[in-house]
Design an enzyme around this catalytic site. Sequence first.
Site, PDB file in Angstrom:
ATOM      1  N   GLY A  12       0.778  -1.231   0.000  1.00 50.74           N
ATOM      2  CA  GLY A  12       0.000   0.000   0.000  1.00 50.74           C
ATOM      3  C   GLY A  12       0.809   1.279   0.000  1.00 50.74           C
ATOM      4  O   GLY A  12       0.365   2.296   0.532  1.00 50.74           O
ATOM      5  N   ASN A  14       1.499   3.182  -2.610  1.00 43.24           N
ATOM      6  CA  ASN A  14       0.770   4.162  -3.414  1.00 43.24           C
ATOM      7  C   ASN A  14      -0.482   4.641  -2.688  1.00 43.24           C
ATOM      8  O   ASN A  14      -0.878   5.811  -2.806  1.00 43.24           O
ATOM      9  CB  ASN A  14       0.402   3.574  -4.778  1.00 43.24           C
ATOM     10  CG  ASN A  14       1.555   3.620  -5.754  1.00 43.24           C
ATOM     11  OD1 ASN A  14       2.244   4.629  -5.848  1.00 43.24           O
ATOM     12  ND2 ASN A  14       1.785   2.528  -6.465  1.00 43.24           N
ATOM     13  N   ASN A 106      -5.471   3.688 -12.941  1.00 40.34           N
ATOM     14  CA  ASN A 106      -4.409   2.750 -12.580  1.00 40.34           C
ATOM     15  C   ASN A 106      -3.043   3.429 -12.676  1.00 40.34           C
ATOM     16  O   ASN A 106      -2.851   4.334 -13.482  1.00 40.34           O
ATOM     17  CB  ASN A 106      -4.439   1.537 -13.525  1.00 40.34           C
ATOM     18  CG  ASN A 106      -3.401   0.482 -13.134  1.00 40.34           C
ATOM     19  OD1 ASN A 106      -3.298   0.117 -11.970  1.00 40.34           O
ATOM     20  ND2 ASN A 106      -2.636   0.008 -14.102  1.00 40.34           N
ATOM     21  N   HIS A 108       0.898   2.419 -13.444  1.00 37.92           N
ATOM     22  CA  HIS A 108       1.733   1.345 -13.988  1.00 37.92           C
ATOM     23  C   HIS A 108       3.205   1.778 -13.940  1.00 37.92           C
ATOM     24  O   HIS A 108       3.531   2.911 -14.319  1.00 37.92           O
ATOM     25  CB  HIS A 108       1.332   1.023 -15.432  1.00 37.92           C
ATOM     26  CG  HIS A 108       2.109  -0.111 -16.017  1.00 37.92           C
ATOM     27  ND1 HIS A 108       1.871  -1.417 -15.683  1.00 37.92           N
ATOM     28  CD2 HIS A 108       3.150  -0.127 -16.898  1.00 37.92           C
ATOM     29  CE1 HIS A 108       2.709  -2.205 -16.341  1.00 37.92           C
ATOM     30  NE2 HIS A 108       3.498  -1.432 -17.080  1.00 37.92           N
ATOM     31  N   ASP A 149      -3.676  -2.053 -19.479  1.00 30.21           N
ATOM     32  CA  ASP A 149      -2.815  -0.870 -19.648  1.00 30.21           C
ATOM     33  C   ASP A 149      -3.115  -0.130 -20.949  1.00 30.21           C
ATOM     34  O   ASP A 149      -2.247   0.583 -21.479  1.00 30.21           O
ATOM     35  CB  ASP A 149      -1.319  -1.252 -19.602  1.00 30.21           C
ATOM     36  CG  ASP A 149      -0.930  -1.865 -18.265  1.00 30.21           C
ATOM     37  OD1 ASP A 149      -1.476  -1.432 -17.236  1.00 30.21           O
ATOM     38  OD2 ASP A 149      -0.089  -2.779 -18.249  1.00 30.21           O
ATOM     39  N   GLU A 179       5.862   7.412  -9.237  1.00 26.73           N
ATOM     40  CA  GLU A 179       4.521   6.956  -8.856  1.00 26.73           C
ATOM     41  C   GLU A 179       3.897   7.808  -7.765  1.00 26.73           C
ATOM     42  O   GLU A 179       2.743   8.248  -7.875  1.00 26.73           O
ATOM     43  CB  GLU A 179       4.576   5.490  -8.407  1.00 26.73           C
ATOM     44  CG  GLU A 179       4.948   4.518  -9.517  1.00 26.73           C
ATOM     45  CD  GLU A 179       4.953   3.076  -9.034  1.00 26.73           C
ATOM     46  OE1 GLU A 179       4.092   2.724  -8.199  1.00 26.73           O
ATOM     47  OE2 GLU A 179       5.814   2.301  -9.486  1.00 26.73           O
TER      48      GLU A 179
END
Length: 424
Positions: A12, A14, A106, A108, A149, A179
């Site tokens: 976790g 992010n 999302n 990536h 993606d 990120e």
Amino acid sequence: MLKISVLVSGGGTNLQALIDAQNNGILNSGKIVQVISSRKNAYALERAKKAGISADVADFNELGVNFENKILELLKKFNPEIIVLAGFMHILSKNFIEKSGAKIINIHPSLIPSFCGKGFYGLKVHEEVLKSGVKITGATVHLVNEIPDGGEILAQKPVIILPDDTPERLQRRVMEQAEWVILPRAVEAVCRKSAKIFPYPIKYPGRGIITGMTPSGKIALAYFIMGRSASSKARIFERSGDELIIKLTKQDKNPESPASRFDPSLILYSPLRIFNDNIIITNGDQTDTVYDFLKDGKTFEEALRTREYEPDAPHYTPRISAIINKSGYKQSILKRAGKFFFEYEFENGRGNLIHTYDHDARPGENLPSFTGEPREVKISDDIEEFSNSLWAELGEDYRVALYVRFYESDFSGYQDKLFNTQKI
């Protein structure tokens, strides 16, 4: 403020970046209300609990084919407008994406379209990056569609590859430098854009009506007025039982008031009246016309066909009207180009907006009448959030008053909010 659910599978980090961004004011157009983990022992759940966020589990290994259905069931607790996949190690089906009813975002760990798609996740991405010999990698935030993606790219940030990088070192640096930086900012940008009630920029829509239904099934209505002249700006909304009236402020109740030079019926009227199970909302004294026709057993359409646009040359402002009952809602606009009627069934989370002026006019130009069909808008469950957002979008320069009402699904009771620029 939009509701955000975050789907996770591991530590976790992010998620923590999003929580920190929320605490620091970087993410302020949305609020994380729920974290769902695909593993019951994921540390991300602890991060959620420490932050006071609802934490749920849909364990992939235990649920198998029922995995997505369980997540959809858990999402119904909050009906989020935004879903963020933050280290979520599963590809979601087209069926899930459509049924979720939310925008899905999302993160990536590469610069899409490189090193992405099915099979590229977690540490494997960084292993393949180093094997390839490229000198730059990074991270990408994108919308989710049925292609892994493959959705619209929202943000990217490059990270330089160092000679002594290992997959683990590179992974950490991509998280820290890319990120954790771009994910909160991209989520904020999507929330800010999605939170707007008006689906297009406009400074002076004039008067407007919204009718529809919230995601949980409450019946919603809103009516606003704006003004450019002194007389228009001197008005206030006031409740009269279950109905609504417009009055002049105290300082304008005199014969010398600018309002005295205007047809009173164009600025002072009852915008909301109720006859039996029918709620009538209009931008003029045609409210009374509709009320009287219903009382005589006639229809909304019959009433408005006896009326026309306002006699305020050169603008010829349209008359807009709506009626709500248990069958659904109707909207109408009467303008020089004709009389138009629109009928809708209730649909969770959806409403329709109609207003008098189509777009902003240049100096010296006449205000253009609303064109086309009523615009589709989203209505949130929280009346405070919805009404505050609408009031803010109307802008300080021209807004005069706003009234919002949310009925229970069976019309047994309601909440309301009233805003006036001028003091009573």
